[in-house]
Design a protein around this motif. Structure first.
Motif, short mmCIF file in Angstrom:
data_model
loop_
_atom_site.label_atom_id
_atom_site.label_comp_id
_atom_site.label_asym_id
_atom_site.label_seq_id
_atom_site.Cartn_x
_atom_site.Cartn_y
_atom_site.Cartn_z
N TYR A 177 41.52 40.46 42.53
CA TYR A 177 40.92 40.94 41.29
C TYR A 177 39.54 40.33 41.05
O TYR A 177 38.82 40.76 40.15
CB TYR A 177 41.83 40.63 40.10
CG TYR A 177 43.10 41.43 40.09
CD1 TYR A 177 43.09 42.79 39.81
CD2 TYR A 177 44.32 40.83 40.38
CE1 TYR A 177 44.25 43.53 39.81
CE2 TYR A 177 45.50 41.57 40.37
CZ TYR A 177 45.46 42.91 40.10
OH TYR A 177 46.61 43.65 40.11
N THR A 186 36.24 44.54 38.08
CA THR A 186 36.79 43.34 38.68
C THR A 186 36.54 42.17 37.74
O THR A 186 35.93 42.32 36.69
CB THR A 186 36.14 43.05 40.05
OG1 THR A 186 34.73 42.98 39.90
CG2 THR A 186 36.50 44.13 41.06
N VAL A 234 42.25 44.71 33.87
CA VAL A 234 41.98 43.90 35.06
C VAL A 234 42.31 42.43 34.80
O VAL A 234 42.93 41.76 35.63
CB VAL A 234 40.50 44.06 35.51
CG1 VAL A 234 40.12 42.98 36.51
CG2 VAL A 234 40.28 45.43 36.11
N GLY A 237 42.40 44.69 42.93
CA GLY A 237 41.38 44.45 41.91
C GLY A 237 40.39 45.58 41.78
O GLY A 237 39.74 45.72 40.75
#
Length: 360
Positions: A92, A163, A73, A64
């Motif tokens: 993530y 993230t 992402v 992530g």
């Protein structure tokens, strides 16, 4: 302008060769100033590279943490969900949820079996971008049903490491499943609130005496949607109803068979009645009335509230009693009585084996 001859170049000596295997000039020769500066600068680069390498190693905490953009992402997160890889999906997230009981491969597999995630379309809202966050809309299907969710990619340190700020959903389950071994997507739970990945969420209980009715399955797709819930009631299963009826009937049969004043089931008799009549202990015969027998034959529990392991029956009814008695010092047989205690409403504790029956 008159032509002129080119000025002859000044003669120069050949550069000294380094000593074999050393890479340095032979003794007695000084390095030019430029060379010294180059070596010092090169050393600083090496030192900086080592330092930066350490920094990069610290930042690289998982899949992530990458230089992927906000949209990528979120796409990678959903790819991990569809692959059933819970650890990768969690990597993530900017912060791992406190409760990861249902954030497992097992739970993801159960969700996918009930309704797989597919047709994922991710769109970042660049118009709403801030210095450290970007809203991301995800349109997708769960088990063929079209859904959508609002997610948020974040880069709080503004270093290009994006993230997922929100990725899981919290659901209030309730605390009405005490002693019933509740499960969600096949995983045992012990809390009234659960945290899950997007997908199908199914509530069940692992207790043969009980069944759930109502809405036991829900689809969750949006971390911002707090309306997801289970609308269920707890009832006795067929096996539980048989156990319940058997426990009450067995208790009543035992109490009715007693010849003593103290029989249990709420039908104990006083030794002396209000008019002075004395009932002779050990001579009592109790008989269920017809309507009481019918109630027992078709016994139904009351609706379950609170603790589902404590199940109450409806009022059972009266009985007839005969016994030897003593009136004015004279013993008589076949005495009958009025206004005596009746079989009330039994409460069955289903947590024991066999169940324990208590009486009001």
């Amino acid at each position: 302008q008159q032509p002129h001859a080119a000025s002859p170049q000044a003669p120069y000596a050949a550069s000294p060769q380094p000593l074999p295997g050393t890479g340095t000039p032979p003794p007695g020769r000084k390095l030019p100033t430029g060379a010294l500066i180059g070596i010092i600068a090169g050393g600083l680069v090496v030192v900086l590279a080592v330092v930066l390498g350490i920094v990069f190693a610290v930042r690289a905490v998982g899949p992530g943490r990458s230089t992927a953009g906000p949209q990528e992402v979120v796409s990678d997160y959903f790819a991990a969900l569809t692959a059933g890889d819970s650890n990768k999906a969690l990597s993530y997230l900017d912060a791992k949820p406190a409760d990861t009981t249902l954030l497992t491969d097992e739970a993801l597999a159960a969700s996918a079996a009930a309704g797989p995630i597919a047709d994922v379309v991710v769109t970042a809202s660049e118009a709403s971008r801030t210095a450290y966050s970007v809203p991301v809309t995800v349109e997708y299907t769960i088990g063929g049903e079209q859904v959508s969710g609002q997610f948020e990619a974040v880069d709080f340190e503004r270093d290009g490491s994006w993230t997922l700020g929100r990725g899981t959903i919290d659901i209030y389950v309730g605390d009405d499943f005490s002693g019933l071994n509740p499960t969600v997507n096949g995983v045992a739970i012990d809390s009234d609130t659960i945290t899950v990945f997007p997908g199908v969420v199914e509530l069940a209980i692992d207790n043969a005496n009980y069944a759930l009715t109502g809405t036991t399955t829900t689809i969750v797709s949006d971390p911002d949607d707090y309306s997801a819930e289970f609308d269920v009631d707890v009832e006795l299963s067929d096996a539980g109803l048989t156990t319940f009826r058997g426990a009450v009937n067995e208790a009543v049969t035992s109490c009715i068979a007693s010849k003593s004043l103290v029989a249990g089931c709420g039908i104990d008799l006083p030794d002396v009645l209000s008019d002075g009549t004395k009932i002779i202990d050990g001579t009592v015969t109790r008989t269920l009335r017809a309507e009481t027998q019918a109630t027992l034959a078709n016994l139904e529990p009351e609706e379950i509230f609170g603790d589902p392991t404590q199940v109450r029956a409806t009022y059972l009814g009266g009985l007839d009693v005969t016994a030897d008695c003593e009136v004015n010092g004279q013993r008589q047989t076949g005495c009958t009585f009025l206004f005596l205690p009746t079989l009330g409403s039994p409460l069955v504790d289903m947590t024991t084996e066999p169940p324990v029956v208590r009486w009001d």
